[in-house]
Design an enzyme around this catalytic site. Structure first.
Site, PDB file in Angstrom:
ATOM      1  N   GLU A  11      -0.494   8.779   9.971  1.00 49.32           N
ATOM      2  CA  GLU A  11      -1.580   8.654  10.943  1.00 49.32           C
ATOM      3  C   GLU A  11      -2.049   7.211  11.110  1.00 49.32           C
ATOM      4  O   GLU A  11      -2.387   6.789  12.215  1.00 49.32           O
ATOM      5  CB  GLU A  11      -2.742   9.534  10.493  1.00 49.32           C
ATOM      6  CG  GLU A  11      -3.834   9.696  11.499  1.00 49.32           C
ATOM      7  CD  GLU A  11      -4.853  10.724  11.040  1.00 49.32           C
ATOM      8  OE1 GLU A  11      -6.049  10.446  11.187  1.00 49.32           O
ATOM      9  OE2 GLU A  11      -4.461  11.793  10.537  1.00 49.32           O
ATOM     10  N   ASP A  12      -2.075   6.446  10.024  1.00 49.13           N
ATOM     11  CA  ASP A  12      -2.733   5.139  10.052  1.00 49.13           C
ATOM     12  C   ASP A  12      -1.821   3.933   9.816  1.00 49.13           C
ATOM     13  O   ASP A  12      -2.310   2.806   9.744  1.00 49.13           O
ATOM     14  CB  ASP A  12      -3.850   5.104   9.007  1.00 49.13           C
ATOM     15  CG  ASP A  12      -4.983   6.046   9.343  1.00 49.13           C
ATOM     16  OD1 ASP A  12      -5.123   6.421  10.519  1.00 49.13           O
ATOM     17  OD2 ASP A  12      -5.732   6.423   8.421  1.00 49.13           O
TER      18      ASP A  12
END
Length: 144
Positions: free
Chosen positions: A65-66
């Protein structure tokens, strides 16, 4: 080298390298890696989780996600089970924040046991973090 300790350290090292330039949004700009380590700690110390797959997924839960990490990369290094849990807890950042949160709620009951554990520990860590300090430039109402 496939001891449980070695498997956990491989996941921690991978996550640390992937998150190395990231900081939390707190006033102290805490290194981001503290978050996934804290999520794994909640699982072991408070929930009694000893499943290495779940603990690896906890350490890796924000990498896709990051960071520039792919699910394929997670599977290559940690296997299909870890990839599956990471996939279940990964939000689609292309969607608006409110839609991502709506989907989390909608999908929660259909998630695997491992994904539920990681997601709950993640939420608990974030709530405790909010209690300790308010993130810079963020209204608490925006977080949920």
């Amino acid at each position: 080298m496939n001891s449980d300790a070695a498997l956990l350290l491989e996941a921690a090292d991978f996550a640390a390298r992937k998150h190395r330039k990231q900081r939390r949004k707190d006033p102290e700009e805490t290194p981001y890696i503290n978050h996934p380590i804290g999520v794994a700690r909640i699982l072991t110390h408070e929930a009694g989780v000893t499943d290495i797959t779940v603990l690896q997924a906890a350490l890796l839960h924000d990498t896709v996600e990051d960071t520039n990490t792919t699910l394929e990369e997670v599977e290559e290094h940690f296997g299909a089970e870890v990839r599956g849990i990471v996939d279940e807890v990964t939000d689609n950042k292309a969607l608006p924040k409110l839609e991502r949160k709506r989907l989390q709620v909608e999908n929660a009951s259909h998630s695997s046991q491992g994904a539920k554990l990681v997601k709950l520990a993640d939420k608990l860590y974030n709530l405790r973090d909010l209690n300790r300090r308010t993130p810079k430039g963020i209204c608490i109402c925006e977080l949920w």
